[in-house]
Design an enzyme around this catalytic site. Structure first.
Site, PDB file in Angstrom:
ATOM      1  N   ARG A  23       0.845  -1.180   0.000  1.00 19.07           N
ATOM      2  CA  ARG A  23       0.000   0.000   0.000  1.00 19.07           C
ATOM      3  C   ARG A  23       0.887   1.239   0.000  1.00 19.07           C
ATOM      4  O   ARG A  23       2.105   1.133   0.242  1.00 19.07           O
ATOM      5  CB  ARG A  23      -0.911  -0.015   1.247  1.00 19.07           C
ATOM      6  CG  ARG A  23      -1.947  -1.125   1.190  1.00 19.07           C
ATOM      7  CD  ARG A  23      -2.745  -1.231   2.473  1.00 19.07           C
ATOM      8  NE  ARG A  23      -3.853  -2.160   2.285  1.00 19.07           N
ATOM      9  CZ  ARG A  23      -5.053  -1.815   1.859  1.00 19.07           C
ATOM     10  NH1 ARG A  23      -5.296  -0.542   1.582  1.00 19.07           N
ATOM     11  NH2 ARG A  23      -6.006  -2.697   1.700  1.00 19.07           N
ATOM     12  N   ASN A 155      13.336  14.387 -14.517  1.00 14.67           N
ATOM     13  CA  ASN A 155      13.694  13.601 -13.344  1.00 14.67           C
ATOM     14  C   ASN A 155      13.294  14.385 -12.097  1.00 14.67           C
ATOM     15  O   ASN A 155      13.744  15.522 -11.907  1.00 14.67           O
ATOM     16  CB  ASN A 155      15.198  13.317 -13.309  1.00 14.67           C
ATOM     17  CG  ASN A 155      15.675  12.554 -14.529  1.00 14.67           C
ATOM     18  OD1 ASN A 155      14.920  11.791 -15.127  1.00 14.67           O
ATOM     19  ND2 ASN A 155      16.920  12.750 -14.912  1.00 14.67           N
ATOM     20  N   GLY A 161      17.359  10.523 -10.532  1.00 13.77           N
ATOM     21  CA  GLY A 161      18.431  11.058 -11.359  1.00 13.77           C
ATOM     22  C   GLY A 161      18.545  12.564 -11.380  1.00 13.77           C
ATOM     23  O   GLY A 161      19.353  13.117 -12.123  1.00 13.77           O
ATOM     24  N   HIS A 166      16.645  22.767  -8.081  1.00 11.65           N
ATOM     25  CA  HIS A 166      15.781  23.652  -8.869  1.00 11.65           C
ATOM     26  C   HIS A 166      15.094  22.857  -9.982  1.00 11.65           C
ATOM     27  O   HIS A 166      15.734  22.141 -10.746  1.00 11.65           O
ATOM     28  CB  HIS A 166      16.628  24.778  -9.473  1.00 11.65           C
ATOM     29  CG  HIS A 166      15.830  25.941  -9.946  1.00 11.65           C
ATOM     30  ND1 HIS A 166      16.039  27.236  -9.502  1.00 11.65           N
ATOM     31  CD2 HIS A 166      14.808  26.028 -10.843  1.00 11.65           C
ATOM     32  CE1 HIS A 166      15.196  28.058 -10.107  1.00 11.65           C
ATOM     33  NE2 HIS A 166      14.444  27.342 -10.929  1.00 11.65           N
ATOM     34  N   HIS A 168      13.643  21.337 -13.223  1.00  9.03           N
ATOM     35  CA  HIS A 168      14.035  21.419 -14.627  1.00  9.03           C
ATOM     36  C   HIS A 168      13.757  20.096 -15.331  1.00  9.03           C
ATOM     37  O   HIS A 168      13.604  19.058 -14.699  1.00  9.03           O
ATOM     38  CB  HIS A 168      15.520  21.773 -14.772  1.00  9.03           C
ATOM     39  CG  HIS A 168      16.452  20.736 -14.211  1.00  9.03           C
ATOM     40  ND1 HIS A 168      16.683  20.571 -12.855  1.00  9.03           N
ATOM     41  CD2 HIS A 168      17.218  19.790 -14.827  1.00  9.03           C
ATOM     42  CE1 HIS A 168      17.539  19.587 -12.658  1.00  9.03           C
ATOM     43  NE2 HIS A 168      17.883  19.091 -13.840  1.00  9.03           N
ATOM     44  N   GLN A 170      14.851  17.896 -19.223  1.00  8.74           N
ATOM     45  CA  GLN A 170      15.948  17.807 -20.182  1.00  8.74           C
ATOM     46  C   GLN A 170      15.440  17.211 -21.489  1.00  8.74           C
ATOM     47  O   GLN A 170      14.409  16.542 -21.520  1.00  8.74           O
ATOM     48  CB  GLN A 170      17.067  16.920 -19.644  1.00  8.74           C
ATOM     49  CG  GLN A 170      17.714  17.412 -18.369  1.00  8.74           C
ATOM     50  CD  GLN A 170      18.824  16.484 -17.894  1.00  8.74           C
ATOM     51  OE1 GLN A 170      19.850  16.334 -18.542  1.00  8.74           O
ATOM     52  NE2 GLN A 170      18.601  15.849 -16.753  1.00  8.74           N
ATOM     53  N   HIS A 305       0.491   6.786 -31.247  1.00  8.96           N
ATOM     54  CA  HIS A 305      -0.323   7.695 -30.440  1.00  8.96           C
ATOM     55  C   HIS A 305       0.590   8.239 -29.344  1.00  8.96           C
ATOM     56  O   HIS A 305       1.061   7.490 -28.494  1.00  8.96           O
ATOM     57  CB  HIS A 305      -1.474   6.886 -29.826  1.00  8.96           C
ATOM     58  CG  HIS A 305      -2.595   7.691 -29.256  1.00  8.96           C
ATOM     59  ND1 HIS A 305      -3.904   7.537 -29.674  1.00  8.96           N
ATOM     60  CD2 HIS A 305      -2.624   8.633 -28.285  1.00  8.96           C
ATOM     61  CE1 HIS A 305      -4.692   8.336 -28.977  1.00  8.96           C
ATOM     62  NE2 HIS A 305      -3.925   9.021 -28.130  1.00  8.96           N
ATOM     63  N   PHE A 320      16.448  -9.861 -11.305  1.00 14.28           N
ATOM     64  CA  PHE A 320      15.423 -10.415 -12.189  1.00 14.28           C
ATOM     65  C   PHE A 320      15.109  -9.447 -13.324  1.00 14.28           C
ATOM     66  O   PHE A 320      15.106  -9.820 -14.500  1.00 14.28           O
ATOM     67  CB  PHE A 320      14.147 -10.736 -11.398  1.00 14.28           C
ATOM     68  CG  PHE A 320      13.037 -11.267 -12.271  1.00 14.28           C
ATOM     69  CD1 PHE A 320      13.055 -12.588 -12.696  1.00 14.28           C
ATOM     70  CD2 PHE A 320      11.999 -10.448 -12.677  1.00 14.28           C
ATOM     71  CE1 PHE A 320      12.042 -13.082 -13.521  1.00 14.28           C
ATOM     72  CE2 PHE A 320      10.987 -10.930 -13.494  1.00 14.28           C
ATOM     73  CZ  PHE A 320      11.011 -12.254 -13.919  1.00 14.28           C
TER      74      PHE A 320
END
Length: 344
Positions: A23, A155, A161, A166, A168, A170, A305, A320
């Site tokens: 949960r 990110n 990453g 601030h 932003h 990419q 799409h 895995f």
């Protein structure tokens, strides 16, 4: 009982592991980042425009000159780019190995001048400006016929990453079409050849009719947890109308897209306590005469799409997943959607 669900669009499988069911409060990762650093040193702040490479696009309502304060959105080349436009996309062989020159583009899109304003705080106008920057930069880069695909992503959080606090996004422009995009093109083309319809149009209609995985919708867009979600609380945002190319979106449609993204991000924020996530835009590549396999462009406008994936990074990919390209998701998408729908 666990299920192995097939993700048609990405041609992979997800193990929905009920035995490992989690949960929202079971996911303990949170990215409430420290804001105690001296923001005057942040290169994305007003007045620090000289700390970044010169801007190549901006939204400036006051008509202020480039590389000065007064902007709402500012785009410039990444100071430490993965690829450079000055390089040449030369294909070479090295013994039995192949390589391509490091040609491309790597840009940073700063969506707000406010250091303390994060994605979950954005209003519709902030998302609209962000999408305008996405649209205009993709269109501009595609004027260079050497560029085969522009990948746009955001990110959110260190675990996803993000390197600077601030807010932003990419983009990276590539001289090749990435494997994941090629897979989606081939899968949707196969569906179109078999049924004469767009796969995602059918998926969207099904999800809306079933209503069990829908998170939020308005007249133009819908967000939902995909049937075979690769990640717990994964959300897909897609237009209800058929469109293969994000760059054709009108300013009017950007308003309803911003509405769906705003509510979806805020629901994720409240449900999972500000989770790290990656937001990825998937759109069709432009036609290129010199591409090695021109069959990928056949009927592309009819079967592909465009859509946006939001992938919370609240579990770790392990042996895995890395060894099979299949995924284990400990949260039923139906449960995830229910939690997200119910949060106010």
């Amino acid at each position: 009982m666990s299920e192995i669900r097939y993700n048609f669009l990405k041609d992979t499988y997800t193990i929905i592991s009920v035995e490992r069911s989690k949960r929202p409060h079971d996911f303990t990762i949170s990215i409430y980042e420290e804001e105690t650093t001296d923001i005057s040193k942040c290169p994305f702040e007003y007045g620090n425009e000289d700390k970044t490479p010169p801007e190549i696009f901006s939204i400036r309502p006051d008509g202020s000159p480039p590389n000065t304060p007064g902007w709402l959105v500012r785009v410039f080349p990444n100071k430490y780019p993965a690829l450079r436009i000055e390089n040449q996309p030369i294909y070479e062989g090295y013994h039995m190995f192949d390589k391509i020159g490091g040609f491309g583009a790597h840009e940073v899109i700063v969506e707000t001048p406010d250091h303390f304003k994060h994605t979950q705080d954005f209003e519709e106008k902030d998302f609209i400006n962000m999408f305008i920057a996405f649209r205009e930069r993709i269109k501009s880069l595609y004027q260079d016929l050497r560029i085969k695909y522009v990948h746009v992503f955001k990110n959110h959080g260190k675990e996803a990453g993000k390197s600077l606090v601030h807010s932003h996004s990419q983009l990276i422009a590539l001289p090749i079409i990435p494997k994941q995009q090629l897979t989606m093109i081939k899968q949707t083309k196969k569906y179109y050849q078999q049924k004469g319809r767009c796969y995602l149009c059918d998926e969207i209609k099904t999800e809306i009719n079933l209503a069990e995985r829908v998170v939020y919708e308005n007249e133009d867009f819908v967000s939902y947890c995909p049937y075979a979600s690769l990640y717990p609380f994964e959300v897909k945002i897609a237009p209800k109308f058929h469109s293969h190319d994000f760059t054709t979106i009108t300013d009017e449609k950007l308003k309803t897209l911003a509405d769906v993204l705003k509510f979806t991000v805020r629901k994720l924020h409240k449900t999972l306590i500000n989770p790290p996530f990656n937001m990825i835009l998937h759109t069709a590549p432009p036609y290129r005469e010199d591409y090695i396999d021109k069959t990928i462009y056949e009927h592309l406008d009819k079967h592909f799409h465009w859509h946006i994936d939001i992938l919370p990074r609240i579990t770790t990919l392990a042996g895995f997943e890395l060894g099979t390209d299949y995924y284990i998701n400990p949260t039923m998408p139906e449960e995830a959607a229910r939690f997200l729908r119910e949060v106010v």
